[in-house]
Design a protein around this motif. Sequence first.
Motif, PDB file in Angstrom:
ATOM      1  N   ALA A 119     -55.790 -10.518  33.299  1.00 18.68           N
ATOM      2  CA  ALA A 119     -55.708 -11.624  32.348  1.00 18.68           C
ATOM      3  C   ALA A 119     -54.357 -12.315  32.475  1.00 18.68           C
ATOM      4  O   ALA A 119     -53.306 -11.671  32.347  1.00 18.68           O
ATOM      5  CB  ALA A 119     -55.895 -11.111  30.925  1.00 18.68           C
ATOM      6  N   ILE A 120     -54.371 -13.610  32.746  1.00 14.93           N
ATOM      7  CA  ILE A 120     -53.145 -14.408  32.763  1.00 14.93           C
ATOM      8  C   ILE A 120     -52.948 -15.011  31.381  1.00 14.93           C
ATOM      9  O   ILE A 120     -53.855 -15.659  30.833  1.00 14.93           O
ATOM     10  CB  ILE A 120     -53.236 -15.535  33.805  1.00 14.93           C
ATOM     11  N   LEU A 121     -51.776 -14.806  30.802  1.00 18.67           N
ATOM     12  CA  LEU A 121     -51.441 -15.424  29.513  1.00 18.67           C
ATOM     13  C   LEU A 121     -51.122 -16.891  29.742  1.00 18.67           C
ATOM     14  O   LEU A 121     -50.197 -17.240  30.473  1.00 18.67           O
ATOM     15  CB  LEU A 121     -50.255 -14.703  28.890  1.00 18.67           C
ATOM     16  N   HIS A 122     -51.898 -17.756  29.086  1.00 16.73           N
ATOM     17  CA  HIS A 122     -51.817 -19.208  29.289  1.00 16.73           C
ATOM     18  C   HIS A 122     -51.711 -19.899  27.937  1.00 16.73           C
ATOM     19  O   HIS A 122     -52.414 -19.536  26.987  1.00 16.73           O
ATOM     20  CB  HIS A 122     -53.076 -19.689  30.023  1.00 16.73           C
ATOM     21  N   LEU A 123     -50.862 -20.907  27.839  1.00 17.19           N
ATOM     22  CA  LEU A 123     -50.786 -21.747  26.642  1.00 17.19           C
ATOM     23  C   LEU A 123     -51.559 -23.038  26.882  1.00 17.19           C
ATOM     24  O   LEU A 123     -51.249 -23.780  27.814  1.00 17.19           O
ATOM     25  CB  LEU A 123     -49.342 -22.117  26.306  1.00 17.19           C
ATOM     26  N   GLU A 124     -52.538 -23.302  26.041  1.00  7.76           N
ATOM     27  CA  GLU A 124     -53.264 -24.572  26.127  1.00  7.76           C
ATOM     28  C   GLU A 124     -52.617 -25.560  25.152  1.00  7.76           C
ATOM     29  O   GLU A 124     -53.088 -25.778  24.037  1.00  7.76           O
ATOM     30  CB  GLU A 124     -54.747 -24.378  25.808  1.00  7.76           C
ATOM     31  N   GLY A 125     -51.528 -26.144  25.601  1.00  7.44           N
ATOM     32  CA  GLY A 125     -50.720 -27.023  24.771  1.00  7.44           C
ATOM     33  C   GLY A 125     -49.383 -26.374  24.470  1.00  7.44           C
ATOM     34  O   GLY A 125     -49.318 -25.217  24.051  1.00  7.44           O
ATOM     35  N   ALA A 126     -48.297 -27.124  24.680  1.00  9.79           N
ATOM     36  CA  ALA A 126     -46.943 -26.592  24.498  1.00  9.79           C
ATOM     37  C   ALA A 126     -46.448 -26.770  23.065  1.00  9.79           C
ATOM     38  O   ALA A 126     -45.238 -26.761  22.822  1.00  9.79           O
ATOM     39  CB  ALA A 126     -45.981 -27.285  25.471  1.00  9.79           C
ATOM     40  N   ASP A 127     -47.357 -26.878  22.114  1.00 12.79           N
ATOM     41  CA  ASP A 127     -46.993 -27.101  20.712  1.00 12.79           C
ATOM     42  C   ASP A 127     -46.059 -26.026  20.158  1.00 12.79           C
ATOM     43  O   ASP A 127     -45.208 -26.343  19.318  1.00 12.79           O
ATOM     44  CB  ASP A 127     -48.265 -27.186  19.857  1.00 12.79           C
ATOM     45  N   PRO A 128     -46.159 -24.744  20.576  1.00 13.61           N
ATOM     46  CA  PRO A 128     -45.249 -23.738  20.023  1.00 13.61           C
ATOM     47  C   PRO A 128     -43.915 -23.631  20.762  1.00 13.61           C
ATOM     48  O   PRO A 128     -43.087 -22.775  20.421  1.00 13.61           O
ATOM     49  CB  PRO A 128     -46.035 -22.433  20.172  1.00 13.61           C
ATOM     50  N   ILE A 129     -43.689 -24.486  21.767  1.00 17.29           N
ATOM     51  CA  ILE A 129     -42.455 -24.418  22.559  1.00 17.29           C
ATOM     52  C   ILE A 129     -41.423 -25.363  21.949  1.00 17.29           C
ATOM     53  O   ILE A 129     -41.666 -26.569  21.819  1.00 17.29           O
ATOM     54  CB  ILE A 129     -42.730 -24.811  24.019  1.00 17.29           C
ATOM     55  N   ASP A 130     -40.266 -24.820  21.566  1.00 17.41           N
ATOM     56  CA  ASP A 130     -39.193 -25.669  21.045  1.00 17.41           C
ATOM     57  C   ASP A 130     -38.544 -26.434  22.193  1.00 17.41           C
ATOM     58  O   ASP A 130     -38.599 -26.017  23.358  1.00 17.41           O
ATOM     59  CB  ASP A 130     -38.139 -24.810  20.337  1.00 17.41           C
ATOM     60  N   THR A 131     -37.935 -27.571  21.879  1.00 18.72           N
ATOM     61  CA  THR A 131     -37.382 -28.438  22.918  1.00 18.72           C
ATOM     62  C   THR A 131     -36.104 -27.892  23.542  1.00 18.72           C
ATOM     63  O   THR A 131     -35.613 -28.451  24.523  1.00 18.72           O
ATOM     64  CB  THR A 131     -37.140 -29.855  22.369  1.00 18.72           C
ATOM     65  N   GLY A 132     -35.584 -26.799  23.003  1.00 22.15           N
ATOM     66  CA  GLY A 132     -34.500 -26.095  23.672  1.00 22.15           C
ATOM     67  C   GLY A 132     -35.015 -25.059  24.653  1.00 22.15           C
ATOM     68  O   GLY A 132     -34.240 -24.450  25.401  1.00 22.15           O
ATOM     69  N   PHE A 133     -36.342 -24.819  24.646  1.00 20.82           N
ATOM     70  CA  PHE A 133     -37.066 -23.936  25.556  1.00 20.82           C
ATOM     71  C   PHE A 133     -36.727 -22.457  25.364  1.00 20.82           C
ATOM     72  O   PHE A 133     -36.971 -21.633  26.255  1.00 20.82           O
ATOM     73  CB  PHE A 133     -36.865 -24.355  27.025  1.00 20.82           C
ATOM     74  N   HIS A 134     -36.197 -22.098  24.181  1.00 24.95           N
ATOM     75  CA  HIS A 134     -35.953 -20.682  23.896  1.00 24.95           C
ATOM     76  C   HIS A 134     -37.282 -19.919  23.829  1.00 24.95           C
ATOM     77  O   HIS A 134     -37.399 -18.801  24.358  1.00 24.95           O
ATOM     78  CB  HIS A 134     -35.188 -20.538  22.577  1.00 24.95           C
TER      79      HIS A 134
END
Length: 342
Positions: A119-134
């Motif tokens: 199983a590859i962990l994939h995000l369908e949409g970067a909505d939970p990613i902060d713009t500092g990319f932490h």
Amino acid sequence: MTSALPVFDGHNDTLLRLYTAEHNDSFFSSPHGHLDLSRARTGGFAGGFFAVFVPPPTHASSPDDGFLPDPLPYTYALQTTLGMAALLFRIESQSAGQVCVARTVREIEYGLQTDTLSAILHLEGADPIDTGFHTLEVLYQAGLRSLGIVWSRPNAYGYGVPFRFPHTPDIGPGLTDAGRELVRACNRLGVLIDLSHLNEAGFWDVARLSDAPLVATHSNAHAICPSPRNLTDRQLDAIRESDGMVGVNFHVGFLRPDGQRDANTSLDVVADHVIYLVERLGLDRVGFGSDFDGALMPYDLGDAAGLPRLLDTLRRRGFDAPSLRKLAHENWLRVLRKTWRS
């Protein structure tokens, strides 16, 4: 029926089904949806991209209305993402070695040899990613290896497409400044960037910026089904030139030339898209991106247990055994080797 040739798949929404279930549901054996471990074994489903998709809040607008929904609240998106990722890790830990969250191609290859579902962990949409990319860095360390910049709604990084029919994907502006930085961050880490759901202007921004192959994990040919979720010939040419990949989506509304959500859709229509994409991209750049548990499947396929019926259809339409192996799993491994840094 063809024996269960191992299939590595570009997209499923099974985590969403399990996370939101109002009934007692399990990945190991379930009467619900399209995918569980039992049906995976029956159909030869050897693994794939397990999407973390954050559903919209109750009563939110839908892209099925022909318009883009509102962006998600960040805290809600992050909490939901962590919950679904934790669910995948629990499935792995409870599987007694039958499921592995894959972080390297070598792990997927080992899974194919040992009948371990990868199983590859994939995000369908970067909505939970902060713009500092932490968050991106932390999720990468946890196992994230694939990310779609958007689902069919806007976020801090870009714009998706509504489900109008017929329509082109040329809807709205391209990536934001943060979106361009996200592409660079994914390239640096070796996270695959999924172009499915992204509008055309955003697609071309990724094509200009990314040093990785262009990949659409679950999209089809716009020339056959003119949905904005599908790829134009010009987009397909860019994917071919980047030595990228397209996973054919089994959702009937993205397969049928009339765009109708009608499960009475022949598997030959799936084959039509496979053949068209192979002719446009080359045999090495096409695979499957089922959209199990997130879409309406053709009756003749049904669920993951029906994958041998699709392979039989493709064999009847002219694909020999080596070609079927490429479509079923080898092409996904090829593009992941070129994209991942580990």
